[in-house]
Design a protein around this motif. Sequence first.
Motif, PDB file in Angstrom:
ATOM      1  N   GLU A 105       0.830  -1.212   0.000  1.00 44.28           N
ATOM      2  CA  GLU A 105       0.000   0.000   0.000  1.00 44.28           C
ATOM      3  C   GLU A 105       0.864   1.261   0.000  1.00 44.28           C
ATOM      4  O   GLU A 105       0.633   2.203  -0.754  1.00 44.28           O
ATOM      5  CB  GLU A 105      -0.854  -0.003   1.272  1.00 44.28           C
ATOM      6  CG  GLU A 105      -2.256   0.478   1.070  1.00 44.28           C
ATOM      7  CD  GLU A 105      -3.041   0.251   2.342  1.00 44.28           C
ATOM      8  OE1 GLU A 105      -3.061   1.184   3.151  1.00 44.28           O
ATOM      9  OE2 GLU A 105      -3.588  -0.857   2.522  1.00 44.28           O
ATOM     10  N   SER A 106       1.929   1.250   0.842  1.00 43.54           N
ATOM     11  CA  SER A 106       2.728   2.475   0.918  1.00 43.54           C
ATOM     12  C   SER A 106       3.535   2.683  -0.370  1.00 43.54           C
ATOM     13  O   SER A 106       3.749   3.820  -0.795  1.00 43.54           O
ATOM     14  CB  SER A 106       3.616   2.501   2.161  1.00 43.54           C
ATOM     15  OG  SER A 106       4.600   1.518   2.075  1.00 43.54           O
ATOM     16  N   TRP A 107       3.935   1.596  -1.030  1.00 46.04           N
ATOM     17  CA  TRP A 107       4.643   1.766  -2.307  1.00 46.04           C
ATOM     18  C   TRP A 107       3.679   2.261  -3.395  1.00 46.04           C
ATOM     19  O   TRP A 107       4.047   3.072  -4.233  1.00 46.04           O
ATOM     20  CB  TRP A 107       5.337   0.465  -2.732  1.00 46.04           C
ATOM     21  CG  TRP A 107       6.642   0.268  -1.992  1.00 46.04           C
ATOM     22  CD1 TRP A 107       6.799  -0.277  -0.751  1.00 46.04           C
ATOM     23  CD2 TRP A 107       7.954   0.672  -2.417  1.00 46.04           C
ATOM     24  NE1 TRP A 107       8.120  -0.250  -0.378  1.00 46.04           N
ATOM     25  CE2 TRP A 107       8.854   0.320  -1.378  1.00 46.04           C
ATOM     26  CE3 TRP A 107       8.458   1.287  -3.546  1.00 46.04           C
ATOM     27  CZ2 TRP A 107      10.241   0.557  -1.451  1.00 46.04           C
ATOM     28  CZ3 TRP A 107       9.841   1.517  -3.627  1.00 46.04           C
ATOM     29  CH2 TRP A 107      10.704   1.162  -2.589  1.00 46.04           C
ATOM     30  N   ALA A 108       2.442   1.781  -3.341  1.00 41.97           N
ATOM     31  CA  ALA A 108       1.461   2.245  -4.336  1.00 41.97           C
ATOM     32  C   ALA A 108       1.178   3.736  -4.136  1.00 41.97           C
ATOM     33  O   ALA A 108       1.044   4.502  -5.102  1.00 41.97           O
ATOM     34  CB  ALA A 108       0.182   1.433  -4.210  1.00 41.97           C
ATOM     35  N   THR A 109       1.107   4.159  -2.851  1.00 43.80           N
ATOM     36  CA  THR A 109       0.889   5.586  -2.565  1.00 43.80           C
ATOM     37  C   THR A 109       2.058   6.410  -3.075  1.00 43.80           C
ATOM     38  O   THR A 109       1.883   7.490  -3.645  1.00 43.80           O
ATOM     39  CB  THR A 109       0.744   5.791  -1.032  1.00 43.80           C
ATOM     40  OG1 THR A 109      -0.213   4.864  -0.559  1.00 43.80           O
ATOM     41  CG2 THR A 109       0.328   7.193  -0.684  1.00 43.80           C
ATOM     42  N   LEU A 110       3.264   5.867  -2.854  1.00 42.89           N
ATOM     43  CA  LEU A 110       4.469   6.568  -3.326  1.00 42.89           C
ATOM     44  C   LEU A 110       4.439   6.714  -4.853  1.00 42.89           C
ATOM     45  O   LEU A 110       4.698   7.794  -5.401  1.00 42.89           O
ATOM     46  CB  LEU A 110       5.713   5.782  -2.892  1.00 42.89           C
ATOM     47  CG  LEU A 110       7.051   6.375  -3.302  1.00 42.89           C
ATOM     48  CD1 LEU A 110       7.387   7.595  -2.451  1.00 42.89           C
ATOM     49  CD2 LEU A 110       8.177   5.346  -3.159  1.00 42.89           C
ATOM     50  N   GLU A 111       4.074   5.623  -5.521  1.00 44.08           N
ATOM     51  CA  GLU A 111       4.012   5.641  -6.991  1.00 44.08           C
ATOM     52  C   GLU A 111       3.051   6.741  -7.464  1.00 44.08           C
ATOM     53  O   GLU A 111       3.369   7.534  -8.344  1.00 44.08           O
ATOM     54  CB  GLU A 111       3.545   4.267  -7.490  1.00 44.08           C
ATOM     55  CG  GLU A 111       3.367   4.190  -8.994  1.00 44.08           C
ATOM     56  CD  GLU A 111       2.775   2.846  -9.437  1.00 44.08           C
ATOM     57  OE1 GLU A 111       2.004   2.237  -8.663  1.00 44.08           O
ATOM     58  OE2 GLU A 111       3.093   2.396 -10.541  1.00 44.08           O
TER      59      GLU A 111
END
Length: 419
Positions: A105-111
């Motif tokens: 989830e946090s990587w998707a938010t970063l993306e």
Amino acid sequence: MNKHYHTVVIGGGCLGAACAFSVQRRLGNKRGKVAIIEKKVLGAGLSSRHSAIVRSANASPMAARMAKIATQYWKNLKPLWGVNIPYEQPGAIWIADNTTGSDSESWATLEQMLQQEGIDFAMLAHRDVMDLSRQALKTVPDEMYYYEPDVLQLDSPQILNAMQTAAKKNRIDVLEHCDVIDFEFTGQGISALHTSQGKFFAEHVINAAGAWSGELFAGIGLSIPVALEPVYAANFLVSVDDIPKGMPIIADYVNQAYFRRWRGSILHMHQPRSRNVKDIARAFSRTAMNPEGANVIYDALSFNVTHQQLDNYLGKVMNRFPKIGKPVYAGGYYSFFDITPDLKFILGADTQFTNLYYCLGAGQALKYAPIFGEIIADLITEGGVILNSIDIDEFSIARFSNNDISRYWQANALKQSSL
Ligand SMILES: Cc1cc2nc3c(=O)[nH]c(=O)nc-3n(C[C@H](O)[C@H](O)[C@H](O)COP(=O)(O)OP(=O)(O)OC[C@H]3O[C@@H](n4cnc5c(N)ncnc54)[C@H](O)[C@@H]3O)c2cc1C
């Protein structure tokens, strides 16, 4: 020797040099002169012990925005520094753990955030990772991969050469082997610096002393929270066929290692900064007890390696690059991340001394050198940041103003980020 300068920069690392070039360019030849005061030689500190990677991905949208601009500056440095630096653009693959939902989830938010900033950063399928790495990398089903194609690879000796040439071209007075020891004041400002080579008067003072800042400014009652996190950087000799030309830089957050191909057949690697708030707090406690202070960076012992450290790194290489086998050790050294409590830079004006400015990196700042130089030059010559869409409030020294770092940590506990 007594001399009067428009601006004195303390510290001749990449950040100090960049500030000096930008301020002097704005002043021209007639409006005043800039000096860099460096206690060793230009680039002797952390600026000669890094991996020279310029990427934009960052958990802070403003830091990402600044890195994106800095990347363009590095590609065409001449208008800012008067010299260009050769670069490669291998891009970077980010490897992250996909076993828990919260990470993905946090990587998707970063993306999403990076894409909103116009930064090319997107998830990559396993087979694309294999293609980009020419089958050199091992992929695992429980991992996810992101790709940032615009990442640059510079070369640290070439950066150092460019700093030396630019200092001459921009007519900066570079005072090497000159240690700043103390300060004099008038009213709300610093009026002069006491150094091992005498007294220098300055209208503006830039603190680019990196990891030494805390100790230097403690004497005048300023608390600058910078600590050292040691990190081992190693080179391994590999076959050019095993690490193909053009292979992207690998930011492996599963194995905790950055890998990059360097000068043909060297695989260069080191661990990333720890993002764990407890590790950061421990680094600060170690710094307080270190009798050498930041001078530990210059200790010859930094060039020794233990078997344990080497085995640790060999394991990481063999795990990620199975085709290499056991690589040949080709040298290494301890370097140090100059970290702040929140891993963000300290950038901008001081809150007490009206002519004092900070340009400190937090373990990730080579990439920002040209834009930080422009920002500090804006503050000094224009009275504020005029660079479009840039706001540096988030990086102000004022965020630590309660002077109690432990309270700061509790308040900010665990706003941890992926990058
Ligand atoms: C292993 C490793 C890899 C890294 N890789 C990257 C990367 O790929 N990309 C990236 O962007 N960043 C990277 N970094 C971070 C980068 O190296 C630093 O952020 C950057 O070099 C900091 O530059 P600086 O000019 O602030 O500090 P420094 O280069 O340390 O300069 C400070 C200078 O101040 C001088 N000084 C100190 N006190 C005094 C005094 N009293 N009087 C006069 N002079 C003084 C020192 O001698 C020193 O030369 C990496 C860091 C490490 C450890």
